[in-house]
Design a protein around this motif. Sequence first.
Motif, short mmCIF file in Angstrom:
data_model
loop_
_atom_site.label_atom_id
_atom_site.label_comp_id
_atom_site.label_asym_id
_atom_site.label_seq_id
_atom_site.Cartn_x
_atom_site.Cartn_y
_atom_site.Cartn_z
N GLU A 62 0.81 -1.23 0.00
CA GLU A 62 0.00 0.00 0.00
C GLU A 62 0.84 1.28 0.00
N ARG A 70 5.51 4.14 6.10
CA ARG A 70 4.77 3.10 6.85
C ARG A 70 5.38 2.96 8.25
N GLN A 190 -13.59 -1.09 7.62
CA GLN A 190 -12.25 -0.98 8.18
C GLN A 190 -12.40 -0.52 9.63
N LEU A 238 -3.21 3.61 7.82
CA LEU A 238 -4.11 2.74 7.06
C LEU A 238 -5.32 3.49 6.50
N LEU A 289 -3.91 -5.13 15.33
CA LEU A 289 -3.11 -4.69 14.19
C LEU A 289 -1.62 -4.92 14.37
#
Length: 325
Positions: A62, A70, A190, A238, A289
């Motif tokens: 992504e 990230r 999500q 995210l 997560l």
Amino acid sequence: MNNGSELKARYNDYNRGVYFIGTTPPKDDTPIEQVDEIAEKLLERVSDIDVDGFIVYDIQDEASRTNTPRPFPFKSTQDPRLYSYILNKKSTRPVIAYKSVGQSSVEDFHRWADEAYKDYNIRDLVLVGSPSRDHEVSLSLNDAYQALKENEHNFFTGGITIAERHASKGNEHQRLIEKNEQGCNFFISQAIYNPQATIDKLTRYAIECKKSGLKPQRIILTFSPCGSEKTLEFIEWLGVSVPEATSLRILNAENPLYESIRICSNSLQQILDAVIPYNLPLGLNIESLTNRKEEIDGSILLYKLLRSMMDYYLVKNELKVLGRS
């Protein structure tokens, strides 16, 4: 082993919720016997809670979706089909496998689906499109839904729903209706940290379905505990909307993890207060997560809290309906 009809039957009972634990496959360099052990550990953790099944994500890099680095480095994982198969075999519960379709050709996708059905006993799927418009796509999500319709195997198919998209574009309810026409029988959100965005989307969807004489599809609401600043960064990376006051509450709490659990619990309460009167079929998906033990344990506690709350609201609503009949 399940044949898909088990989830369909549960989804069609509007008076009950459906409850999942979300998980990611182990890293791709994990030896197969260790993958087995990791699955065993997960099942051990959930052995004292009643789950309807598991959701196994297909993790993508992504990086094209955002310029922000990230927070946790990307590492590719084992094939979600393999981990889904192992969990299904060991738990005898349904497993929903995610599939990111952007990099497949139609032929590759059909091959993937045939193998998923025959070799991995996958019956329940969620297809995910490209994380970014700038990302080069070989197979669009629409084409993947069409390919699945044409496939000889009868998958029970779902899609994802994003409240943040509704907040910015105001058309997520329309997307849900269109995706249902393309073959989606349920939707998974999500992670939720902005309950109002979810309330707006669900309310609009329920009213639109009623106005058009459509049967609303089941929406599974995802919640993730957050025990550190780094996890919060990842949640926001995210694309999850976290209001400033919520971030500050978590980061300045004596115990950030338990504060996040309180916030998630309060968020679900707000959502249920607002949407239960519309008789939308709902469900829960609780995920961690990160692989931090504290957050994994927190996700089990969160599951227990949120499941009991949703069950209570659904029973209360059923009693009201009976009282009116």
